[in-house]
Design a protein around this motif. Sequence first.
Motif, PDB file in Angstrom:
ATOM      1  N   LEU A 293      -4.293   1.138   7.691  1.00  0.00           N
ATOM      2  CA  LEU A 293      -3.883   0.765   6.341  1.00  0.00           C
ATOM      3  C   LEU A 293      -5.096   0.539   5.434  1.00  0.00           C
ATOM      4  O   LEU A 293      -5.089   0.898   4.254  1.00  0.00           O
ATOM      5  CB  LEU A 293      -3.011  -0.497   6.382  1.00  0.00           C
ATOM      6  CG  LEU A 293      -1.623  -0.354   7.003  1.00  0.00           C
ATOM      7  CD1 LEU A 293      -0.969  -1.725   7.175  1.00  0.00           C
ATOM      8  CD2 LEU A 293      -0.753   0.559   6.141  1.00  0.00           C
ATOM      9  N   MET A 294      -6.136  -0.058   6.012  1.00  0.00           N
ATOM     10  CA  MET A 294      -7.348  -0.316   5.221  1.00  0.00           C
ATOM     11  C   MET A 294      -7.994   0.986   4.778  1.00  0.00           C
ATOM     12  O   MET A 294      -8.474   1.109   3.640  1.00  0.00           O
ATOM     13  CB  MET A 294      -8.344  -1.145   6.036  1.00  0.00           C
ATOM     14  CG  MET A 294      -9.619  -1.504   5.267  1.00  0.00           C
ATOM     15  SD  MET A 294      -9.295  -2.579   3.834  1.00  0.00           S
ATOM     16  CE  MET A 294      -8.991  -4.144   4.662  1.00  0.00           C
TER      17      MET A 294
ATOM     18  N   ARG B  52      -7.686   4.896  -1.797  1.00  0.00           N
ATOM     19  CA  ARG B  52      -7.059   4.729  -3.116  1.00  0.00           C
ATOM     20  C   ARG B  52      -8.010   4.014  -4.082  1.00  0.00           C
ATOM     21  O   ARG B  52      -8.145   4.392  -5.258  1.00  0.00           O
ATOM     22  CB  ARG B  52      -5.760   3.937  -2.969  1.00  0.00           C
ATOM     23  CG  ARG B  52      -4.999   3.705  -4.280  1.00  0.00           C
ATOM     24  CD  ARG B  52      -4.653   5.030  -4.942  1.00  0.00           C
ATOM     25  NE  ARG B  52      -3.932   4.863  -6.179  1.00  0.00           N
ATOM     26  CZ  ARG B  52      -2.601   4.863  -6.285  1.00  0.00           C
ATOM     27  NH1 ARG B  52      -1.856   5.009  -5.178  1.00  0.00           N
ATOM     28  NH2 ARG B  52      -2.021   4.738  -7.453  1.00  0.00           N
ATOM     29  N   LEU B  53      -8.693   2.994  -3.605  1.00  0.00           N
ATOM     30  CA  LEU B  53      -9.598   2.251  -4.490  1.00  0.00           C
ATOM     31  C   LEU B  53     -10.799   3.110  -4.901  1.00  0.00           C
ATOM     32  O   LEU B  53     -11.290   3.001  -6.032  1.00  0.00           O
ATOM     33  CB  LEU B  53     -10.065   0.965  -3.802  1.00  0.00           C
ATOM     34  CG  LEU B  53      -8.996  -0.128  -3.638  1.00  0.00           C
ATOM     35  CD1 LEU B  53      -9.584  -1.347  -2.935  1.00  0.00           C
ATOM     36  CD2 LEU B  53      -8.397  -0.530  -4.979  1.00  0.00           C
TER      37      LEU B  53
ATOM     38  N   ILE C 222       0.830  -1.205   0.000  1.00  0.00           N
ATOM     39  CA  ILE C 222       0.000   0.000   0.000  1.00  0.00           C
ATOM     40  C   ILE C 222       0.862   1.251   0.000  1.00  0.00           C
ATOM     41  O   ILE C 222       0.605   2.222  -0.727  1.00  0.00           O
ATOM     42  CB  ILE C 222      -0.964  -0.021   1.204  1.00  0.00           C
ATOM     43  CG1 ILE C 222      -2.003  -1.148   1.030  1.00  0.00           C
ATOM     44  CG2 ILE C 222      -1.668   1.332   1.370  1.00  0.00           C
ATOM     45  CD1 ILE C 222      -2.847  -1.410   2.264  1.00  0.00           C
ATOM     46  N   THR C 223       1.921   1.248   0.821  1.00  0.00           N
ATOM     47  CA  THR C 223       2.805   2.408   0.903  1.00  0.00           C
ATOM     48  C   THR C 223       3.526   2.650  -0.413  1.00  0.00           C
ATOM     49  O   THR C 223       3.673   3.792  -0.865  1.00  0.00           O
ATOM     50  CB  THR C 223       3.828   2.216   2.029  1.00  0.00           C
ATOM     51  OG1 THR C 223       3.145   2.000   3.256  1.00  0.00           O
ATOM     52  CG2 THR C 223       4.715   3.453   2.152  1.00  0.00           C
TER      53      THR C 223
ATOM     54  N   ILE D 180      -7.286  -7.839   0.426  1.00  0.00           N
ATOM     55  CA  ILE D 180      -8.077  -9.002   0.845  1.00  0.00           C
ATOM     56  C   ILE D 180      -7.410  -9.703   2.021  1.00  0.00           C
ATOM     57  O   ILE D 180      -8.058 -10.102   3.002  1.00  0.00           O
ATOM     58  CB  ILE D 180      -8.256  -9.975  -0.334  1.00  0.00           C
ATOM     59  CG1 ILE D 180      -9.106  -9.342  -1.425  1.00  0.00           C
ATOM     60  CG2 ILE D 180      -8.891 -11.279   0.142  1.00  0.00           C
ATOM     61  CD1 ILE D 180     -10.502  -8.967  -0.995  1.00  0.00           C
ATOM     62  N   THR D 181      -6.089  -9.847   1.939  1.00  0.00           N
ATOM     63  CA  THR D 181      -5.355 -10.482   3.035  1.00  0.00           C
ATOM     64  C   THR D 181      -5.461  -9.635   4.296  1.00  0.00           C
ATOM     65  O   THR D 181      -5.633 -10.163   5.408  1.00  0.00           O
ATOM     66  CB  THR D 181      -3.875 -10.652   2.640  1.00  0.00           C
ATOM     67  OG1 THR D 181      -3.795 -11.439   1.468  1.00  0.00           O
ATOM     68  CG2 THR D 181      -3.088 -11.352   3.753  1.00  0.00           C
ATOM     69  N   LEU D 182      -5.340  -8.321   4.151  1.00  0.00           N
ATOM     70  CA  LEU D 182      -5.468  -7.415   5.282  1.00  0.00           C
ATOM     71  C   LEU D 182      -6.846  -7.537   5.923  1.00  0.00           C
ATOM     72  O   LEU D 182      -6.974  -7.523   7.153  1.00  0.00           O
ATOM     73  CB  LEU D 182      -5.227  -5.978   4.815  1.00  0.00           C
ATOM     74  CG  LEU D 182      -5.188  -4.899   5.901  1.00  0.00           C
ATOM     75  CD1 LEU D 182      -4.033  -5.147   6.874  1.00  0.00           C
ATOM     76  CD2 LEU D 182      -5.056  -3.513   5.281  1.00  0.00           C
ATOM     77  N   GLN D 183      -7.875  -7.685   5.115  1.00  0.00           N
ATOM     78  CA  GLN D 183      -9.233  -7.844   5.640  1.00  0.00           C
ATOM     79  C   GLN D 183      -9.352  -9.127   6.455  1.00  0.00           C
ATOM     80  O   GLN D 183      -9.949  -9.143   7.535  1.00  0.00           O
ATOM     81  CB  GLN D 183     -10.237  -7.842   4.483  1.00  0.00           C
ATOM     82  CG  GLN D 183     -11.678  -8.130   4.875  1.00  0.00           C
ATOM     83  CD  GLN D 183     -12.278  -7.036   5.764  1.00  0.00           C
ATOM     84  OE1 GLN D 183     -11.731  -5.943   5.865  1.00  0.00           O
ATOM     85  NE2 GLN D 183     -13.384  -7.343   6.422  1.00  0.00           N
TER      86      GLN D 183
END
Length: 598
Positions: free
Chosen positions: A93-94, A100-101, A42-43, A68-71
């Motif tokens: 982060l989410m 961004r999305l 993400i960064t 998805i993994t973060l979720q």
Amino acid sequence: MPKMGFKKLFFFKPSPPPLSVSNNTFSDSLMEENIETARSVITECESQSPPLFTNTRQQAKQYLHAVITLQSTMQYLVERDSSSQKLVKAQFLMQIAMKRLQTEFYRILAENRDCLDPESVSGISSTDHQSSVSDYDDDFPEDDFQFAGDSFSTVAMADLKAIAECMVSAGYSKECVKIYILTRKSIVDEALYHLGVERFSFSQLQKMEWEVLETKIKYWLNAVRVATGTLFPGERALCDFIFGSPEKKIAESCFAEICREGAMSLFGFPENVAKCKKTSEKMFRTLDLYEAISDNWQHIESIFSFESTTSIRSQAVASQVRLGEAVRTMLMDFESAIQKESSKIPVPGGGIHPLTRYVMNYIAFLADYSNALADIVADWPKNPLPESYFQSPDRDGNNRSPEVVERFAWLILVLLCKLDAKAELYKDVALSYLFLANNMQYVVVKVRNSNLGFLLGDDWLTKHEAKVKEYVSKYERFGWSKVLALLPENPPAEMAMEQAKAIFQSFNAAVEETCRAQSSWVVSDPKLRDEIKVWIASKLVQRYWEYYEKYRGGLESVIRFSPDKLGNYLYEIVLFRAEESGSVSSHSASPPHRFKRS
């Protein structure tokens, strides 16, 4: 929407949470590793200016899988310890990823505004080409996304679907849907505007001149065809494709919000037109509107099948009901106008009455709408038609509705009764029958040459053609009986010269007097005019020939015609004239204008 509007919608700057020391269990280490991997991806993307979804999809794939993994990690941490610092870090982060999305989602929608038009995607069904984030990668085969549009639009659709699935899964469906609805609704509204669909109140339509309103109706007829054929189906297909899985309700809600206002305006227009003042000139456009809804009803019902779009279906039904009521009113007013027509001036020469022209042209045009009229008059009470005049055909598989057929037969009967009364205005009995023959012939020809012939049937035509012959026969009898009586069918073998001379003189005078009177009479139909002339000429010449051959000697000075000259005189020179257009009355004899359907 202006750019600043979207900034307010989803651009925010959350404060970074402090890092915490985690327990050194295997699961905790794995979760921390997942968070770190997501932070790295993400960064890295945040530090770069190019959009994610361009050129190859490798970076986009990594980004979506990281989210998805973060979720999944966040769900695990919530179950273990909802106050964990790891969870706070993951949430931070989410938020960055969702911002961004959202930006990417809006950018793709905006940049592909022309490619993602409803017509290009109108062939997509809700189950076509299902994809998900799990199988979204940089080398996905474009052939899997070949719809009606070009390859660029199909790539954009795949991108939008992948982003939408990711955001919905992460619990950001409202943010995603809001952007989608705002963007797509403007496209649908703009498309309807370019099709000529405007939002008019009833009072605005009521004040319009008919010519202006008719132009609006023509635009609407084209608009409803395009809207139900490509615009709305394409928009529903796009919603179903992007939001169709895993939660179908989101697609339904998006479609309803995007299309409801435009569709209600589109299908509300005919109802307001139907409420306007009803005049005979509006009949055919009203029927055009009615037919347009009927013809497109299956599409309307299929496109707006959701419970959330029930109001749109109801509006279309309400408009059709109102249009049917308007047509019924205009039909009753039309019949009443025929019965109330009270002109007392005979048509010069016994020609076609303007009422006959107007009514028959009007009914002939109505016959083109027999299917729509079958629905509209289905429950009307039957008219008491005399069996000698008309017997309603049984349903014979030819789509002839008895109710409609009887309605047309009744209207024509009302006209014929009116013509019988107008024939009595003539002082000359022969001319009154010529008037009836002319008008009945016009009725018969108009029926035969239009859809009325199919509806009323051969039996009706045969009866009324016989009626024309009956009127012609009576005209001939009353118009020429005195002339024929001067030449007995069996002339005596011997006749005094003075007597023969008197017969020739009387005959000459009678022929000239009758022809002089009838030279101003009218027989409009060329075929009928020729038939009458041939009959008169042959009947007179046949009798005249015997007298001429037997007694012409010594009477040349008093003989006006030879048999050949008599025939030419009657047939080619003085008897009858064609009706001059527009000369019979100051009334409008023109039928209501019939436009081509748009």
